[in-house]
Design a protein around this motif. Sequence first.
Motif, PDB file in Angstrom:
ATOM      1  N   ALA A  26       0.830  -1.208   0.000  1.00 14.75           N
ATOM      2  CA  ALA A  26       0.000   0.000   0.000  1.00 14.75           C
ATOM      3  C   ALA A  26       0.865   1.258   0.000  1.00 14.75           C
ATOM      4  O   ALA A  26       0.509   2.248  -0.653  1.00 14.75           O
ATOM      5  CB  ALA A  26      -0.928  -0.012   1.206  1.00 14.75           C
ATOM      6  N   THR A  27       1.985   1.239   0.683  1.00 12.50           N
ATOM      7  CA  THR A  27       2.883   2.388   0.677  1.00 12.50           C
ATOM      8  C   THR A  27       3.480   2.590  -0.713  1.00 12.50           C
ATOM      9  O   THR A  27       3.596   3.720  -1.196  1.00 12.50           O
ATOM     10  CB  THR A  27       3.996   2.219   1.718  1.00 12.50           C
ATOM     11  N   PHE A  28       3.857   1.501  -1.367  1.00 15.97           N
ATOM     12  CA  PHE A  28       4.361   1.607  -2.737  1.00 15.97           C
ATOM     13  C   PHE A  28       3.294   2.200  -3.657  1.00 15.97           C
ATOM     14  O   PHE A  28       3.598   3.062  -4.492  1.00 15.97           O
ATOM     15  CB  PHE A  28       4.807   0.242  -3.253  1.00 15.97           C
ATOM     16  N   ALA A  29       2.064   1.748  -3.526  1.00 15.09           N
ATOM     17  CA  ALA A  29       0.979   2.276  -4.360  1.00 15.09           C
ATOM     18  C   ALA A  29       0.761   3.763  -4.090  1.00 15.09           C
ATOM     19  O   ALA A  29       0.521   4.536  -5.027  1.00 15.09           O
ATOM     20  CB  ALA A  29      -0.311   1.500  -4.101  1.00 15.09           C
ATOM     21  N   ALA A  30       0.841   4.171  -2.834  1.00  7.84           N
ATOM     22  CA  ALA A  30       0.646   5.580  -2.488  1.00  7.84           C
ATOM     23  C   ALA A  30       1.764   6.452  -3.064  1.00  7.84           C
ATOM     24  O   ALA A  30       1.504   7.531  -3.601  1.00  7.84           O
ATOM     25  CB  ALA A  30       0.568   5.745  -0.976  1.00  7.84           C
ATOM     26  N   VAL A  31       3.002   5.997  -2.975  1.00  4.05           N
ATOM     27  CA  VAL A  31       4.124   6.769  -3.515  1.00  4.05           C
ATOM     28  C   VAL A  31       4.026   6.858  -5.035  1.00  4.05           C
ATOM     29  O   VAL A  31       4.262   7.915  -5.630  1.00  4.05           O
ATOM     30  CB  VAL A  31       5.469   6.158  -3.072  1.00  4.05           C
ATOM     31  N   ALA A  32       3.670   5.754  -5.674  1.00  6.00           N
ATOM     32  CA  ALA A  32       3.521   5.756  -7.131  1.00  6.00           C
ATOM     33  C   ALA A  32       2.390   6.698  -7.559  1.00  6.00           C
ATOM     34  O   ALA A  32       2.542   7.458  -8.527  1.00  6.00           O
ATOM     35  CB  ALA A  32       3.258   4.351  -7.636  1.00  6.00           C
ATOM     36  N   ALA A  33       1.279   6.671  -6.848  1.00 10.10           N
ATOM     37  CA  ALA A  33       0.166   7.559  -7.180  1.00 10.10           C
ATOM     38  C   ALA A  33       0.560   9.019  -6.972  1.00 10.10           C
ATOM     39  O   ALA A  33       0.184   9.890  -7.767  1.00 10.10           O
ATOM     40  CB  ALA A  33      -1.055   7.223  -6.335  1.00 10.10           C
ATOM     41  N   PHE A  34       1.311   9.301  -5.918  1.00  5.19           N
ATOM     42  CA  PHE A  34       1.768  10.667  -5.666  1.00  5.19           C
ATOM     43  C   PHE A  34       2.640  11.154  -6.816  1.00  5.19           C
ATOM     44  O   PHE A  34       2.449  12.257  -7.343  1.00  5.19           O
ATOM     45  CB  PHE A  34       2.545  10.743  -4.347  1.00  5.19           C
ATOM     46  N   ALA A  35       3.591  10.329  -7.252  1.00  8.94           N
ATOM     47  CA  ALA A  35       4.519  10.730  -8.308  1.00  8.94           C
ATOM     48  C   ALA A  35       3.798  10.923  -9.647  1.00  8.94           C
ATOM     49  O   ALA A  35       4.049  11.899 -10.358  1.00  8.94           O
ATOM     50  CB  ALA A  35       5.629   9.699  -8.447  1.00  8.94           C
ATOM     51  N   VAL A  36       2.917   9.992  -9.989  1.00 13.12           N
ATOM     52  CA  VAL A  36       2.201  10.093 -11.263  1.00 13.12           C
ATOM     53  C   VAL A  36       1.277  11.303 -11.267  1.00 13.12           C
ATOM     54  O   VAL A  36       1.230  12.066 -12.246  1.00 13.12           O
ATOM     55  CB  VAL A  36       1.415   8.792 -11.545  1.00 13.12           C
TER      56      VAL A  36
END
Length: 80
Positions: A26-36
């Motif tokens: 979930a942390t990886f998904a949150a960081v990826a969503a933030f960057a995109v």
Amino acid sequence: MTEPAPGPDGRLAPQPGRWTKQSAGATFAAVAAFAVTRDATFGFFRRTLPAWAYTSTVLASLAASAVAYGLAVWWIRRLP
């Protein structure tokens, strides 16, 4: 030190201070969503709201990362 006993569903309870599958994914998904979201929205906000471009980009990115974190936790918990 003894190992923790499995819970009623057969899974081990997460230990405090340790990463679990759910929290890491979930942390990886949150960081990826933030960057995109940051990359996708900054150009738009820079043209439409030049004085508030950075603030609005960060707020939109934080909202997207919060949604992505919640969806990832929900989806990962459903996996076997």
